[in-house]
Design a protein around this motif. Structure first.
Motif, PDB file in Angstrom:
ATOM      1  N   LYS A 138     -59.789  60.091  81.081  1.00  0.00           N
ATOM      2  CA  LYS A 138     -60.397  61.230  80.396  1.00  0.00           C
ATOM      3  C   LYS A 138     -61.552  60.720  79.539  1.00  0.00           C
ATOM      4  N   GLU A 139     -62.726  61.275  79.747  1.00  0.00           N
ATOM      5  CA  GLU A 139     -63.927  60.788  79.083  1.00  0.00           C
ATOM      6  C   GLU A 139     -63.849  60.931  77.557  1.00  0.00           C
ATOM      7  N   ASN A 140     -63.110  61.926  77.076  1.00  0.00           N
ATOM      8  CA  ASN A 140     -63.014  62.142  75.621  1.00  0.00           C
ATOM      9  C   ASN A 140     -61.807  61.438  75.003  1.00  0.00           C
ATOM     10  N   GLN A 141     -61.221  60.499  75.753  1.00  0.00           N
ATOM     11  CA  GLN A 141     -60.049  59.762  75.279  1.00  0.00           C
ATOM     12  C   GLN A 141     -60.464  58.370  74.811  1.00  0.00           C
ATOM     13  N   ARG A 142     -59.766  57.844  73.785  1.00  0.00           N
ATOM     14  CA  ARG A 142     -60.052  56.479  73.336  1.00  0.00           C
ATOM     15  C   ARG A 142     -59.398  55.482  74.290  1.00  0.00           C
ATOM     16  N   VAL A 143     -59.955  54.263  74.318  1.00  0.00           N
ATOM     17  CA  VAL A 143     -59.459  53.211  75.205  1.00  0.00           C
ATOM     18  C   VAL A 143     -57.972  52.942  74.963  1.00  0.00           C
ATOM     19  N   ILE A 144     -57.575  52.767  73.714  1.00  0.00           N
ATOM     20  CA  ILE A 144     -56.191  52.439  73.390  1.00  0.00           C
ATOM     21  C   ILE A 144     -55.244  53.567  73.819  1.00  0.00           C
ATOM     22  N   ASP A 145     -55.696  54.812  73.682  1.00  0.00           N
ATOM     23  CA  ASP A 145     -54.853  55.952  74.061  1.00  0.00           C
ATOM     24  C   ASP A 145     -54.670  56.014  75.576  1.00  0.00           C
ATOM     25  N   ALA A 146     -55.731  55.684  76.304  1.00  0.00           N
ATOM     26  CA  ALA A 146     -55.651  55.713  77.769  1.00  0.00           C
ATOM     27  C   ALA A 146     -54.628  54.712  78.288  1.00  0.00           C
ATOM     28  N   ILE A 147     -54.586  53.515  77.688  1.00  0.00           N
ATOM     29  CA  ILE A 147     -53.632  52.488  78.127  1.00  0.00           C
ATOM     30  C   ILE A 147     -52.219  52.825  77.647  1.00  0.00           C
ATOM     31  N   THR A 148     -52.079  53.310  76.421  1.00  0.00           N
ATOM     32  CA  THR A 148     -50.765  53.674  75.894  1.00  0.00           C
ATOM     33  C   THR A 148     -50.135  54.783  76.727  1.00  0.00           C
ATOM     34  N   GLU A 149     -50.961  55.649  77.261  1.00  0.00           N
ATOM     35  CA  GLU A 149     -50.484  56.755  78.092  1.00  0.00           C
ATOM     36  C   GLU A 149     -49.830  56.234  79.377  1.00  0.00           C
ATOM     37  N   ILE A 150     -50.298  55.092  79.861  1.00  0.00           N
ATOM     38  CA  ILE A 150     -49.733  54.501  81.081  1.00  0.00           C
ATOM     39  C   ILE A 150     -48.405  53.807  80.771  1.00  0.00           C
ATOM     40  N   ALA A 151     -48.378  52.993  79.718  1.00  0.00           N
ATOM     41  CA  ALA A 151     -47.142  52.299  79.334  1.00  0.00           C
ATOM     42  C   ALA A 151     -47.275  51.770  77.912  1.00  0.00           C
ATOM     43  N   GLU A 152     -46.189  51.795  77.179  1.00  0.00           N
ATOM     44  CA  GLU A 152     -46.178  51.279  75.808  1.00  0.00           C
ATOM     45  C   GLU A 152     -45.609  49.867  75.738  1.00  0.00           C
ATOM     46  N   ASP A 153     -45.154  49.349  76.889  1.00  0.00           N
ATOM     47  CA  ASP A 153     -44.600  48.001  76.933  1.00  0.00           C
ATOM     48  C   ASP A 153     -45.009  47.364  78.256  1.00  0.00           C
ATOM     49  N   VAL A 154     -45.723  46.228  78.192  1.00  0.00           N
ATOM     50  CA  VAL A 154     -46.217  45.554  79.389  1.00  0.00           C
ATOM     51  C   VAL A 154     -45.481  44.231  79.564  1.00  0.00           C
ATOM     52  N   VAL A 155     -44.820  44.067  80.699  1.00  0.00           N
ATOM     53  CA  VAL A 155     -44.038  42.855  80.965  1.00  0.00           C
ATOM     54  C   VAL A 155     -44.961  41.765  81.493  1.00  0.00           C
ATOM     55  N   VAL A 156     -45.052  40.677  80.735  1.00  0.00           N
ATOM     56  CA  VAL A 156     -45.837  39.524  81.169  1.00  0.00           C
ATOM     57  C   VAL A 156     -44.962  38.578  81.982  1.00  0.00           C
ATOM     58  N   ASN A 157     -43.812  38.242  81.438  1.00  0.00           N
ATOM     59  CA  ASN A 157     -42.795  37.464  82.156  1.00  0.00           C
ATOM     60  C   ASN A 157     -41.438  37.822  81.546  1.00  0.00           C
ATOM     61  N   ASP A 158     -40.438  37.052  81.878  1.00  0.00           N
ATOM     62  CA  ASP A 158     -39.079  37.403  81.446  1.00  0.00           C
ATOM     63  C   ASP A 158     -38.920  37.409  79.930  1.00  0.00           C
ATOM     64  N   THR A 159     -39.727  36.645  79.235  1.00  0.00           N
ATOM     65  CA  THR A 159     -39.553  36.539  77.778  1.00  0.00           C
ATOM     66  C   THR A 159     -40.707  37.128  76.967  1.00  0.00           C
ATOM     67  N   VAL A 160     -41.823  37.418  77.619  1.00  0.00           N
ATOM     68  CA  VAL A 160     -42.999  37.883  76.882  1.00  0.00           C
ATOM     69  C   VAL A 160     -43.365  39.304  77.301  1.00  0.00           C
ATOM     70  N   HIS A 161     -43.528  40.168  76.297  1.00  0.00           N
ATOM     71  CA  HIS A 161     -43.998  41.532  76.532  1.00  0.00           C
ATOM     72  C   HIS A 161     -45.237  41.765  75.662  1.00  0.00           C
ATOM     73  N   TYR A 162     -46.166  42.608  76.146  1.00  0.00           N
ATOM     74  CA  TYR A 162     -47.351  42.955  75.374  1.00  0.00           C
ATOM     75  C   TYR A 162     -47.290  44.417  74.938  1.00  0.00           C
ATOM     76  N   THR A 163     -47.818  44.681  73.766  1.00  0.00           N
ATOM     77  CA  THR A 163     -48.119  46.060  73.382  1.00  0.00           C
ATOM     78  C   THR A 163     -49.458  46.422  74.030  1.00  0.00           C
TER      79      THR A 163
END
Length: 623
Positions: free
Chosen positions: A389-414
């Motif tokens: 959405k053109e009127n959406q902020r970058v951080i909101d666009a990614i948060t809308e997809i997922a609030e927790d990103v799995v990097v590996n078994d022990t590391v997660h990203y916000t």
């Protein structure tokens, strides 16, 4: 070597963001310069300032008197209502339409002086054969219908029309901004060969590393708001840049070591410092400022884990697809293997994107079926990009997809941490999507694809708008990717770095599976063409020994051809003498009777000479 352009102390900023400052560069006749920098550091802006399309904050750009500059922008902006012929004749900086129109008006006017000036302008501009050259150049670029409307053409076709327009204007200096974007490999190789052979002076931005290596004799890098010039091709630049960074890092280490010693001295001295110690105090603050330099590379971090993928990937069984008379696939059958990395090449419009959309169920096939494994999780990087959405902020666009990103078994990203790994600072994360540059949109698209931890990546032209540094990191990631990859790309270096084999889509539903990367395929194709050429030259086996001996003898002129050759020699001499006589007459400045008829005869003589000289050359090879 003549100086074409002199750029001195050029600076440019947008708001508080400084792109480059104090840039000084000379462009000489014969230079073929590639400009390299990370996205957002001012490559395109520098070209636009040099081309006079944008103003600088400070500094000067001084061009040689009479210098003719051609400029191809990333988005050419052709008139959608124009035909191809009209876009080439009346667009951009092309002076030919005015020159031709003036000649036609002068012919009708009866003003001899005006007609003489118009003819001189036609000669100088090479306007007599412009349309023939236009057809030939567009044909080389795969455009054959000069009456086609720009609005009906794809982005790649429009880019080719704009490119032809620039080339045909015969500029002294060509400035190209990402000329290979949206072009297929065959056209890129034609352009590469043209620029390599041409005497034209060149300044360009491109991420195509083979193109840079084979065409350029000088590389200009924008880094830390300055430019660094390397006298050599891309391969030479890589070696010398590594040496420069190593030297800067070593110097920085020395500065920091000296600074530690000076800090001890500063702490020991009384507060009221004066006299002969003042120079040392000033030197301390200078060292402190220099120690803040940062030569470390700030690169995209793609350290994101793919999900588990089973042994069954997908099977294509009898897939067929057509649009009207255009066949995309015809009874296509294939079994995709685990960890396979496939490249897809073919001319624009042959159906590459349709193929991968059918695999994902985004486009329905006419017949046959896809049998996709249960563990397969697609990650699709498309040419169109994700519809943020053109009127959406970058951080909101990614948060809308997922609030927790799995990097590996022990590391997660916000989402915020993930975006920082894709070079979005906290301030950048608050930007609206509409304000992002092309490169920033690509990085955001890539982040959105990878954060879902796919195990089957499908990348449709991922190299457009990504800088060279990010491309190299993406290549490393894909080589080590524990999953499957399909890549559609015109970037030969990118394909060579990643794929195990290639699908060559030849059109009409024909797909050839070639084992190896693009360079392997190109070498094989060249060898095949050489073999076919030799086969065509071979003597047919049913010929008698005598006929073979005659065929092996050098071709000689027949009696009739000898007479024609002698007659041509006489005719060419006579036509040349008449042409020179009219040239002298028109250039004398004396009054001329029936100047229009003389001008028409002059043009006729040039055409006749071209035709007869071509035939003379053909016959002379048999002499």
């Amino acid at each position: 070597m003549a100086s074409y352009l002199q750029i001195e102390n050029l600076s440019k900023s947008y708001g508080e963001r400084m792109l480059f400052d104090g840039v000084t560069l000379g462009i000489n006749e014969g230079d073929k310069i590639g400009v390299i920098a990370k996205n957002g550091t001012g490559k395109s802006t520098l070209l636009r300032v040099i081309a006079g399309r944008e103003s600088a904050d400070g500094g000067t750009v001084t061009a040689a008197r009479g210098l003719k500059v051609g400029f191809l922008e990333q988005s050419p902006g052709l008139d959608p209502n124009a035909t191809v012929l009209e876009a080439c004749m009346h667009g951009g900086d092309n002076e030919l339409p005015g020159i031709i129109a003036e000649y036609e008006d002068a012919t009708e006017s009866g003003d001899d002086d005006r007609l003489r000036r118009a003819m001189d302008a036609m000669d100088a501009a090479g306007a007599w054969d412009y349309e023939d050259r236009l057809r030939q150049t567009l044909g080389q670029l795969g455009i054959h219908d000069l009456q086609a409307r720009i609005s009906t053409m794809s982005g790649g076709q429009q880019k080719r029309v704009a490119l032809a327009r620039v080339i045909l204007d015969r500029p002294d200096l060509i400035i190209l901004d990402e000329p290979t974007n949206h072009l297929d490999i065959a056209v890129i190789e034609w352009l590469e060969n043209y620029l390599k052979r041409s005497r034209v002076t060149l300044l360009m931005v491109t991420h195509d590393r083979y193109f840079l290596d084979r065409v350029c004799n000088k590389i200009v890098e924008i880094d830390m708001q300055q430019i660094f010039v390397y006298e050599g091709n891309y391969d030479y630049y890589l070696r010398r840049r590594a040496e420069r960074i190593e030297a800067l890092t070593s110097e920085l280490a020395k500065v920091k070591n000296t600074l530690r010693k000076e800090q001890e001295w500063m702490r020991r001295q009384p507060q009221a410092r004066a006299g002969k110690a003042r120079y040392r105090i000033n030197a301390f603050y200078d060292l402190k400022e220099r120690s803040r330099a940062d030569y470390s590379e700030k690169n995209v971090d793609l350290n994101i884990k793919s999900s588990y993928i089973g042994s069954k990937i997908f099977e294509a069984e009898g897939i067929s697809k057509r649009y009207g008379d255009k066949v995309i696939l015809d009874d296509f059958t294939y079994t995709f293997a685990r960890y396979e990395k496939l490249g897809i090449i073919g001319h624009n419009g042959v159906g590459k994107s349709t193929f991968i959309k059918m695999l994902q169920g985004l486009v329905a096939q006419d017949s046959g079926r896809w049998n996709v494994g249960e563990t397969v999780r697609f990650g699709y990087y498309s040419q169109e990009g994700i519809k943020f959405k053109e009127n959406q902020r970058v951080i909101d666009a990614i948060t809308e997809i997922a609030e927790d990103v799995v990097v590996n078994d022990t590391v997660h990203y916000t989402p915020m941490q993930l975006l920082q790994h894709f070079l979005f600072t906290p301030a950048d994360q608050q930007k609206y999507i509409a304000k992002l540059s092309g490169g920033e949109r690509c990085r955001l698209h890539l982040a959105a694809v990878l954060m879902r931890s796919p195990n089957f990546l499908i990348l449709d032209e991922p190299t457009n708008d990504l800088d060279i540094v990010t491309l190299a990191i993406l290549e490393d990631y894909l080589r080590d990717f524990k999953g499957c990859v399909i890549v559609i790309s015109h970037d030969r270096f990118f394909l060579d770095s990643i794929v195990d084999h290639i699908f060559v889509m030849e059109g009409n539903g024909v797909i050839k599976d070639f084992p190896g990367n693009y360079s392997d395929y190109r070498q094989w194709l060249t060898e095949q063409q050489a073999v076919e050429s030799r086969e065509q030259q071979k003597i047919q086996p049913d010929k008698t020994p005598e006929s073979r001996r005659q065929a092996e003898r050098p071709q000689r002129m027949s009696f009739k051809e000898r007479k024609e050759f002698e007659a041509l020699t006489t005719e060419i001499d006579a036509l040349t003498a008449e042409k020179n006589e009219i040239e002298t007459l028109l250039g004398s400045g004396n009054p001329i009777d029936d100047v229009a008829a003389k001008a028409a005869r002059y043009a006729e003589l040039k055409d006749m000479l071209d035709e007869k000289e071509m035939r003379w050359l053909e016959l002379s090879e048999k002499a």
